[in-house]
Scaffold this motif. Structure first.
Motif, PDB file in Angstrom:
ATOM      1  N   TRP A 142     -67.703   7.246  38.019  1.00  8.49           N
ATOM      2  CA  TRP A 142     -68.025   6.460  38.822  1.00  8.49           C
ATOM      3  C   TRP A 142     -69.712   6.787  39.105  1.00  8.49           C
ATOM      4  N   GLU A 143     -69.993   6.527  40.302  1.00 10.61           N
ATOM      5  CA  GLU A 143     -71.378   5.693  40.647  1.00 10.61           C
ATOM      6  C   GLU A 143     -72.410   6.961  40.257  1.00 10.61           C
ATOM      7  N   ASN A 144     -73.131   7.657  41.342  1.00  8.75           N
ATOM      8  CA  ASN A 144     -73.809   8.709  41.246  1.00  8.75           C
ATOM      9  C   ASN A 144     -74.838   8.444  42.087  1.00  8.75           C
ATOM     10  N   MET A 145     -74.778   9.247  42.930  1.00 13.59           N
ATOM     11  CA  MET A 145     -75.065   9.733  44.108  1.00 13.59           C
ATOM     12  C   MET A 145     -76.279  10.759  44.810  1.00 13.59           C
ATOM     13  N   THR A 146     -77.499  10.353  45.430  1.00 15.29           N
ATOM     14  CA  THR A 146     -77.781  11.391  45.978  1.00 15.29           C
ATOM     15  C   THR A 146     -77.489  12.571  46.731  1.00 15.29           C
ATOM     16  N   TYR A 147     -78.087  13.021  47.247  1.00 15.43           N
ATOM     17  CA  TYR A 147     -77.411  14.283  47.987  1.00 15.43           C
ATOM     18  C   TYR A 147     -78.207  13.981  49.039  1.00 15.43           C
TER      19      TYR A 147
ATOM     20  N   GLU B  97     -73.401   7.630  54.688  1.00 16.30           N
ATOM     21  CA  GLU B  97     -73.622   6.957  53.477  1.00 16.30           C
ATOM     22  C   GLU B  97     -72.374   8.466  53.533  1.00 16.30           C
ATOM     23  N   VAL B  98     -70.868   8.607  52.785  1.00 13.59           N
ATOM     24  CA  VAL B  98     -70.435   9.659  52.628  1.00 13.59           C
ATOM     25  C   VAL B  98     -69.997   8.856  51.330  1.00 13.59           C
ATOM     26  N   PRO B  99     -70.084  10.269  50.185  1.00 15.38           N
ATOM     27  CA  PRO B  99     -69.781  10.756  48.616  1.00 15.38           C
ATOM     28  C   PRO B  99     -68.047  10.648  48.880  1.00 15.38           C
ATOM     29  N   SER B 100     -67.489   9.601  47.765  1.00 14.94           N
ATOM     30  CA  SER B 100     -65.982   8.902  48.308  1.00 14.94           C
ATOM     31  C   SER B 100     -65.590  10.067  47.238  1.00 14.94           C
ATOM     32  N   LYS B 101     -66.639  11.002  46.459  1.00 10.86           N
ATOM     33  CA  LYS B 101     -65.860  11.965  45.387  1.00 10.86           C
ATOM     34  C   LYS B 101     -66.712  12.970  45.302  1.00 10.86           C
ATOM     35  N   ILE B 102     -66.351  15.216  45.336  1.00 10.04           N
ATOM     36  CA  ILE B 102     -66.891  15.147  45.152  1.00 10.04           C
ATOM     37  C   ILE B 102     -66.741  16.048  43.489  1.00 10.04           C
TER      38      ILE B 102
ATOM     39  N   ASN C 123     -63.343  13.361  48.728  1.00  9.45           N
ATOM     40  CA  ASN C 123     -63.682  13.724  49.661  1.00  9.45           C
ATOM     41  C   ASN C 123     -63.144  12.855  50.868  1.00  9.45           C
ATOM     42  N   LEU C 124     -62.775  11.883  50.790  1.00  9.08           N
ATOM     43  CA  LEU C 124     -62.606  11.303  51.454  1.00  9.08           C
ATOM     44  C   LEU C 124     -60.870  11.571  52.447  1.00  9.08           C
ATOM     45  N   LEU C 125     -59.649  12.349  51.603  1.00  4.07           N
ATOM     46  CA  LEU C 125     -58.993  12.492  51.483  1.00  4.07           C
ATOM     47  C   LEU C 125     -58.594  14.690  52.063  1.00  4.07           C
ATOM     48  N   ALA C 126     -59.444  15.183  51.189  1.00  3.91           N
ATOM     49  CA  ALA C 126     -59.003  16.817  51.210  1.00  3.91           C
ATOM     50  C   ALA C 126     -60.843  17.520  51.528  1.00  3.91           C
TER      51      ALA C 126
ATOM     52  N   VAL D 299     -72.690  21.501  41.676  1.00 10.98           N
ATOM     53  CA  VAL D 299     -71.914  19.936  42.270  1.00 10.98           C
ATOM     54  C   VAL D 299     -72.078  19.046  42.186  1.00 10.98           C
ATOM     55  N   SER D 300     -71.137  17.940  42.018  1.00  5.78           N
ATOM     56  CA  SER D 300     -71.709  16.685  41.581  1.00  5.78           C
ATOM     57  C   SER D 300     -71.027  15.259  42.563  1.00  5.78           C
ATOM     58  N   ILE D 301     -72.004  14.457  43.253  1.00  2.91           N
ATOM     59  CA  ILE D 301     -71.211  13.637  43.974  1.00  2.91           C
ATOM     60  C   ILE D 301     -71.605  12.408  43.813  1.00  2.91           C
TER      61      ILE D 301
END
Length: 324
Positions: free
Chosen positions: A82-87, A127-132, A302-305, A320-322
């Motif tokens: 999955w693509e990295n995302m900055t906090y 812009e919300v992360p989809s996974k954490i 992160n969208l469901l839980a 942590v990584s998002i």
């Protein structure tokens, strides 16, 4: 075709819609306990199955893989593809985080002795992360569990128990007001809140207002006496739909006792205490508390839980990584 991961169980796991929550995976017997390279390759090989498993269960707990550092954790996260995302500062309670390296950050720096309420990561940011991913480098000697909860359950049970409240908040929405200081507050007892000049990376008032509206779900930006910046979030409907599932995405709980008057319906009336107490009970009744062991890592949709942190004793270190 089978997969190499061994399915496990943890104390307190629950079942929702016929699916265990969380799904627990352990290494095969032949796998080395010092095998980050082998784990990364196994993740790549089983990537499609892991993605489908997360889609079905919303949370996967990996135990017994022996990860020893943030660098090893980052390599495994990268293997998922999955693509990295900055906090971004997760307003309305922006908390200091440090980049450990690559795509790995320190977790919420609020003192471990304090509760962090249930939330979706960066739920107040556009812009919300989809996974954490959460990785345990050092478990708390007592307490400090990460609690997790499927947000679809919250919607279902709130509609069942307080339907009139859900109807009203879905129709008119709610507003959250938060004030941010100009400089660091050494007397802040609720956590390590960042000043707005750091969050928005500017000292210019006009530019700060522009950046806040671009970055956050806020409709108003007000500058108050003493250099305080007030962000007005909303009106927001806390219920969103992702993948055909309706989830309670934005919390209606305050992040600290001093914020007790910061949340209201959009029309200015207070949320009824009975509905807020019902909301708290639903969270408590349906959550699963993850008792960390060194080397564990947890993957959440992160969208469901949503997740929370129970009070504990130091030292505790979770990285942590998002992902986008």
């Amino acid at each position: 075709m089978g997969h190499r991961f061994v399915e496990g169980k943890i104390e307190g796991e629950k079942e929702f819609g016929g699916k265990v929550f969380p799904k627990t995976l352990k290494p095969p017997l032949e796998m080395s306990t010092d095998g980050v390279d082998e784990l990364a390759e196994m993740v790549k090989e089983e990537r499609e199955w892991l993605h489908k498993t997360l889609e079905a269960h919303s949370a996967i707990l990996f135990k017994g893989f022996g990860l020893k550092s943030g660098e090893e954790f980052g390599r495994v996260v990268e293997a998922f593809g999955w693509e990295n995302m900055t906090y971004s500062a997760p307003a309305p309670r922006p908390i200091l985080r440090h980049l450990v390296g690559g795509r790995v950050y320190t977790s919420n720096a609020t003192p471990v002795t304090q509760l962090i309420t249930f939330h979706h990561e960066m739920a107040w940011v556009k812009e919300v992360p989809s996974k954490i991913f959460l990785y345990c480098l050092q478990p708390s000697p007592e307490g400090g569990e990460t609690s997790i909860l499927p947000s679809q359950v919250v919607v279902d049970q709130m509609e069942e128990r307080v339907p009139e409240f859900v109807s009203k908040i879905s129709t008119i929405g709610f507003v959250h007001r938060v004030s941010l200081a100009t400089e660091y507050d050494s007397e802040d007892a609720d956590g390590i809140n960042e000043p707005w000049k750091w969050i928005l990376d500017t000292r210019d008032l006009a530019e700060a207002e522009k950046r806040a509206k671009e970055k956050f779900l806020c409709r108003e930006v007000k500058f108050r006496e003493g250099g305080l910046l007030e962000l007005v979030f909303g009106p927001i409907c806390p219920i969103r739909s992702y993948g055909g599932k309706r989830v309670w995405f934005n919390t209606i709980l305050c992040y600290a006792p001093k914020d007790s008057d910061s949340i209201s319906f959009t029309d200015g009336t207070k949320l009824p205490e009975s509905a807020v107490e019902t909301y708290k009970k639903i969270l408590e009744e349906n959550c699963v508390n993850i008792k960390w062991e060194k080397g564990d890592f947890l993957l959440l949709d992160n969208l469901l839980a949503q997740h929370a942190r129970l009070p504990g004793k130091p030292p505790r270190q979770i990285l942590v990584s998002i992902c986008k």
